[in-house]
Design a protein around this motif. Sequence first.
Motif, short mmCIF file in Angstrom:
data_model
loop_
_atom_site.label_atom_id
_atom_site.label_comp_id
_atom_site.label_asym_id
_atom_site.label_seq_id
_atom_site.Cartn_x
_atom_site.Cartn_y
_atom_site.Cartn_z
N ARG A 186 0.82 -1.20 0.00
CA ARG A 186 0.00 0.00 0.00
C ARG A 186 0.86 1.26 0.00
O ARG A 186 0.46 2.28 -0.54
CB ARG A 186 -0.92 0.05 1.24
CG ARG A 186 -1.83 -1.15 1.39
CD ARG A 186 -2.83 -1.26 0.24
NE ARG A 186 -3.67 -2.43 0.37
CZ ARG A 186 -3.51 -3.57 -0.30
NH1 ARG A 186 -2.52 -3.71 -1.16
NH2 ARG A 186 -4.33 -4.58 -0.13
N LEU A 187 2.06 1.17 0.62
CA LEU A 187 2.86 2.36 0.82
C LEU A 187 4.35 2.01 0.87
O LEU A 187 4.73 1.03 1.49
CB LEU A 187 2.46 3.03 2.14
CG LEU A 187 3.23 4.25 2.60
CD1 LEU A 187 3.05 5.43 1.63
CD2 LEU A 187 2.78 4.66 4.01
N LYS A 221 6.33 2.35 -9.01
CA LYS A 221 5.09 2.87 -9.61
C LYS A 221 4.83 2.26 -10.99
O LYS A 221 3.69 2.14 -11.41
CB LYS A 221 5.14 4.39 -9.73
CG LYS A 221 4.91 5.11 -8.42
CD LYS A 221 3.44 5.20 -8.10
CE LYS A 221 3.20 6.21 -7.00
NZ LYS A 221 1.83 6.58 -6.85
N TYR A 229 -1.00 2.24 -8.24
CA TYR A 229 -1.87 2.60 -7.12
C TYR A 229 -1.12 2.81 -5.82
O TYR A 229 -1.61 3.47 -4.91
CB TYR A 229 -2.94 1.52 -6.88
CG TYR A 229 -3.94 1.44 -7.99
CD1 TYR A 229 -4.90 2.43 -8.18
CD2 TYR A 229 -3.93 0.36 -8.88
CE1 TYR A 229 -5.81 2.36 -9.20
CE2 TYR A 229 -4.86 0.29 -9.90
CZ TYR A 229 -5.79 1.29 -10.07
OH TYR A 229 -6.69 1.21 -11.08
N ILE A 230 0.07 2.23 -5.71
CA ILE A 230 0.81 2.32 -4.46
C ILE A 230 1.11 3.78 -4.13
O ILE A 230 1.33 4.59 -5.01
CB ILE A 230 2.11 1.49 -4.50
CG1 ILE A 230 2.70 1.41 -3.11
CG2 ILE A 230 3.10 2.08 -5.49
CD1 ILE A 230 3.69 0.29 -2.97
N ARG A 231 1.05 4.11 -2.86
CA ARG A 231 1.37 5.46 -2.40
C ARG A 231 2.84 5.52 -2.01
O ARG A 231 3.40 4.51 -1.54
CB ARG A 231 0.48 5.84 -1.22
CG ARG A 231 -1.00 5.72 -1.48
CD ARG A 231 -1.48 6.52 -2.66
NE ARG A 231 -1.38 7.95 -2.38
CZ ARG A 231 -1.63 8.90 -3.27
NH1 ARG A 231 -1.95 8.61 -4.50
NH2 ARG A 231 -1.55 10.17 -2.92
N ASN A 266 4.08 10.86 -3.84
CA ASN A 266 2.79 11.32 -3.30
C ASN A 266 2.92 12.16 -2.04
O ASN A 266 2.04 12.95 -1.73
CB ASN A 266 1.89 10.13 -3.01
CG ASN A 266 1.67 9.27 -4.22
OD1 ASN A 266 2.04 8.11 -4.24
ND2 ASN A 266 1.08 9.84 -5.26
N GLN A 307 -1.68 9.07 3.41
CA GLN A 307 -1.44 8.29 2.19
C GLN A 307 -2.27 7.00 2.16
O GLN A 307 -2.79 6.62 1.10
CB GLN A 307 0.06 7.98 2.03
CG GLN A 307 0.92 9.20 1.82
CD GLN A 307 0.52 10.01 0.60
OE1 GLN A 307 0.01 9.48 -0.39
NE2 GLN A 307 0.74 11.32 0.66
N THR A 353 -5.80 8.01 1.27
CA THR A 353 -5.88 8.32 -0.15
C THR A 353 -5.86 7.05 -0.99
O THR A 353 -6.60 6.93 -1.97
CB THR A 353 -4.72 9.26 -0.57
OG1 THR A 353 -4.80 10.45 0.21
CG2 THR A 353 -4.77 9.60 -2.04
N TYR A 354 -5.05 6.08 -0.60
CA TYR A 354 -5.00 4.80 -1.30
C TYR A 354 -6.38 4.16 -1.33
O TYR A 354 -6.85 3.72 -2.39
CB TYR A 354 -3.99 3.85 -0.63
CG TYR A 354 -3.97 2.48 -1.25
CD1 TYR A 354 -3.12 2.20 -2.32
CD2 TYR A 354 -4.81 1.47 -0.79
CE1 TYR A 354 -3.11 0.95 -2.90
CE2 TYR A 354 -4.81 0.22 -1.37
CZ TYR A 354 -3.96 -0.04 -2.43
OH TYR A 354 -3.97 -1.29 -3.00
N GLU A 355 -7.03 4.12 -0.18
CA GLU A 355 -8.36 3.50 -0.09
C GLU A 355 -9.37 4.25 -0.95
O GLU A 355 -10.19 3.63 -1.63
CB GLU A 355 -8.83 3.43 1.36
CG GLU A 355 -8.06 2.44 2.20
CD GLU A 355 -8.10 1.02 1.65
OE1 GLU A 355 -9.16 0.58 1.15
OE2 GLU A 355 -7.05 0.35 1.71
N LYS A 396 -8.69 3.42 -4.66
CA LYS A 396 -9.11 2.04 -4.98
C LYS A 396 -10.63 1.97 -5.09
O LYS A 396 -11.16 1.30 -5.96
CB LYS A 396 -8.59 1.05 -3.93
CG LYS A 396 -7.13 0.74 -4.05
CD LYS A 396 -6.78 0.12 -5.39
CE LYS A 396 -6.74 -1.37 -5.27
NZ LYS A 396 -6.21 -2.05 -6.43
#
Length: 141
Positions: free
Chosen positions: A54-55, A75, A80-82, A106, A125, A128-130, A133
């Motif tokens: 995720r990060l 990336k 999608y990864i932060r 990001n 972050q 924001t990821y959620e 998605k």
Amino acid sequence: MVNNKGLIAVVDDELDIAQLFCDALQATNGFTIFAFTEPQTAFEHFELNREDYRLIISDLRMPSINGMELIKKIKELNPYIRTILMTAFAINDDLFYEYAKKELINGFLQKPIHLCDLHAEVNNQLHTYELLKQESFMACL
């Protein structure tokens, strides 16, 4: 795969910083946190687990692969990864601003980093990821 919300990596060639941030983030509910001092090792782990990450939190200046190169490679595999880039140095690099504009980077943290600032940026972050998605999922319906 670990049965949780996902993976977070801290990449810094200074072991004490990587471990401190990893330990500080252990309280991030449901996430498994990894600390890496070698960017190539971090990238290899990411390649094997790209859908679970995720990060990525990366230092800028490291031997072999700098933080911006690492983030770009990551990336390319999972847009999608932060990502959060951190450094103790002033940023006077056009490439940094280009990467930020293209959202390859990001978030940014200036060292020395207070742990409360680290937590706030990580939470931002992940949130924001959620959201991204969910937007992506809704667009597919």
